[in-house]
Design a protein around this motif. Sequence first.
Motif, PDB file in Angstrom:
ATOM      1  N   ARG A 135     -55.790 -22.831 -15.287  1.00 56.25           N
ATOM      2  CA  ARG A 135     -55.212 -21.650 -15.941  1.00 56.25           C
ATOM      3  C   ARG A 135     -56.111 -21.137 -17.058  1.00 56.25           C
ATOM      4  N   ALA A 136     -56.653 -22.059 -17.853  1.00 53.14           N
ATOM      5  CA  ALA A 136     -57.489 -21.657 -18.987  1.00 53.14           C
ATOM      6  C   ALA A 136     -58.792 -21.019 -18.538  1.00 53.14           C
ATOM      7  N   THR A 137     -59.249 -21.355 -17.330  1.00 52.37           N
ATOM      8  CA  THR A 137     -60.493 -20.789 -16.807  1.00 52.37           C
ATOM      9  C   THR A 137     -60.246 -19.490 -16.053  1.00 52.37           C
ATOM     10  N   CYS A 138     -59.266 -19.507 -15.169  1.00 54.37           N
ATOM     11  CA  CYS A 138     -59.070 -18.383 -14.250  1.00 54.37           C
ATOM     12  C   CYS A 138     -58.348 -17.203 -14.893  1.00 54.37           C
ATOM     13  N   SER A 139     -57.389 -17.464 -15.751  1.00 57.89           N
ATOM     14  CA  SER A 139     -56.642 -16.347 -16.348  1.00 57.89           C
ATOM     15  C   SER A 139     -57.541 -15.410 -17.142  1.00 57.89           C
ATOM     16  N   PRO A 140     -58.453 -15.927 -18.002  1.00 53.12           N
ATOM     17  CA  PRO A 140     -59.350 -15.007 -18.723  1.00 53.12           C
ATOM     18  C   PRO A 140     -60.284 -14.222 -17.801  1.00 53.12           C
ATOM     19  N   ILE A 141     -60.692 -14.817 -16.673  1.00 49.04           N
ATOM     20  CA  ILE A 141     -61.546 -14.093 -15.724  1.00 49.04           C
ATOM     21  C   ILE A 141     -60.807 -12.863 -15.205  1.00 49.04           C
ATOM     22  N   TRP A 142     -59.558 -13.060 -14.803  1.00 51.16           N
ATOM     23  CA  TRP A 142     -58.729 -11.948 -14.314  1.00 51.16           C
ATOM     24  C   TRP A 142     -58.551 -10.887 -15.385  1.00 51.16           C
ATOM     25  N   MET A 143     -58.187 -11.315 -16.590  1.00 52.89           N
ATOM     26  CA  MET A 143     -57.911 -10.371 -17.674  1.00 52.89           C
ATOM     27  C   MET A 143     -59.168  -9.615 -18.093  1.00 52.89           C
ATOM     28  N   ARG A 144     -60.294 -10.285 -18.080  1.00 47.62           N
ATOM     29  CA  ARG A 144     -61.542  -9.659 -18.537  1.00 47.62           C
ATOM     30  C   ARG A 144     -62.100  -8.667 -17.517  1.00 47.62           C
ATOM     31  N   LEU A 145     -61.977  -8.981 -16.223  1.00 49.00           N
ATOM     32  CA  LEU A 145     -62.647  -8.171 -15.206  1.00 49.00           C
ATOM     33  C   LEU A 145     -61.746  -7.144 -14.531  1.00 49.00           C
ATOM     34  N   LYS A 146     -60.437  -7.337 -14.580  1.00 48.43           N
ATOM     35  CA  LYS A 146     -59.537  -6.499 -13.797  1.00 48.43           C
ATOM     36  C   LYS A 146     -59.739  -5.010 -14.068  1.00 48.43           C
ATOM     37  N   ALA A 147     -59.806  -4.616 -15.328  1.00 48.78           N
ATOM     38  CA  ALA A 147     -59.895  -3.190 -15.656  1.00 48.78           C
ATOM     39  C   ALA A 147     -61.177  -2.552 -15.138  1.00 48.78           C
ATOM     40  N   SER A 148     -62.258  -3.333 -15.047  1.00 48.85           N
ATOM     41  CA  SER A 148     -63.538  -2.746 -14.640  1.00 48.85           C
ATOM     42  C   SER A 148     -63.781  -2.808 -13.138  1.00 48.85           C
ATOM     43  N   VAL A 149     -63.281  -3.854 -12.454  1.00 55.80           N
ATOM     44  CA  VAL A 149     -63.593  -3.988 -11.024  1.00 55.80           C
ATOM     45  C   VAL A 149     -62.370  -3.842 -10.124  1.00 55.80           C
ATOM     46  N   LEU A 150     -61.161  -3.724 -10.707  1.00 58.58           N
ATOM     47  CA  LEU A 150     -59.961  -3.499  -9.898  1.00 58.58           C
ATOM     48  C   LEU A 150     -59.052  -2.482 -10.608  1.00 58.58           C
ATOM     49  N   PRO A 151     -59.601  -1.328 -10.953  1.00 55.37           N
ATOM     50  CA  PRO A 151     -58.800  -0.325 -11.659  1.00 55.37           C
ATOM     51  C   PRO A 151     -57.928   0.468 -10.687  1.00 55.37           C
ATOM     52  N   HIS A 152     -56.950   1.194 -11.215  1.00 57.72           N
ATOM     53  CA  HIS A 152     -56.225   2.153 -10.384  1.00 57.72           C
ATOM     54  C   HIS A 152     -57.192   3.293 -10.049  1.00 57.72           C
ATOM     55  N   PRO A 153     -57.404   3.573  -8.766  1.00 54.94           N
ATOM     56  CA  PRO A 153     -58.374   4.614  -8.416  1.00 54.94           C
ATOM     57  C   PRO A 153     -57.938   5.994  -8.908  1.00 54.94           C
TER      58      PRO A 153
END
Length: 275
Positions: free
Chosen positions: A11-29
């Motif tokens: 959780r400590a590793t994966c959750s920050p990856i999701w939070m950090r990258l989501k807006a830039s690589v999985l945005p609402h088109p």
Amino acid sequence: MGTSTIAGVVRATCSPIWMRLKASVLPHPTRQQWLDIAQGFLERAQFPNCIGALDGKHIRVKKPPNSGSQYYNYKQFFSVVLLALADTNYRFIIVDIGSYGSTAVARILRASRMGRWLKSNQLDVPQPANLPGSTGPPAPYVVVGDEGFALSSQLMRPFPRRGLDAKRRTFNYRLSRARRFVECAFGIFTHKWRVFLSPIQLAPQNVNVVIKACVVLHNYVRTYEATPDEDAQVESLPSGSDTIQLGRSGLAGLRVRELFADYFLSPIGSFPSHQ
């Protein structure tokens, strides 16, 4: 190392990856991004007005305690479902993560935010537009899926396979060409992040965290590090398709599917390689 400690590290590793990258690589088109996606499907699959290929992938998990048959899928293993819409660069556009493996993909779509957004047009999808070279009725922008999904004016699925005439065979071929991009995306995803090659030994909530992290890492790699040589090898990757059960066709969806099918068989919409 104890199980609870390992779960905490995940959780400590994966959750920050999701939070950090989501807006830039999985945005609402945006509307322009939908148009760019549609151009990709036109150029690479000869399927105009297509804004994504939709499918579900079963992620193997260890049977959760006291879960009965909730996670037991039709393929006879325990899983959670990654439902994803993909573009022609094998990137995920929208995802729904963590539904029970026993749940049909069509039902998952209906219950998901993705399904609600598509149905209510909350995704800023462009308005219907004429198919290339056509002066006929404007066609809506659609996503493509397999027989596991219900036909609608926003989602195209193949014609039933029995008794196909030339028009319907051509439509099914074009749809298959477009839909393969999500299958290939799942193939790349599974082989890049090899944790998915065997059952994940975590509680479902932690499995979902792992999937989220790998989804955004997948998109990051596809956006910034993919090479033409890798793309050339994509076609040989195993399919991630999970056809589950038939849905009921809507009248609006039938009309839209006929509009595409007529266009694909017309001189302006024909593609010689479909034979």
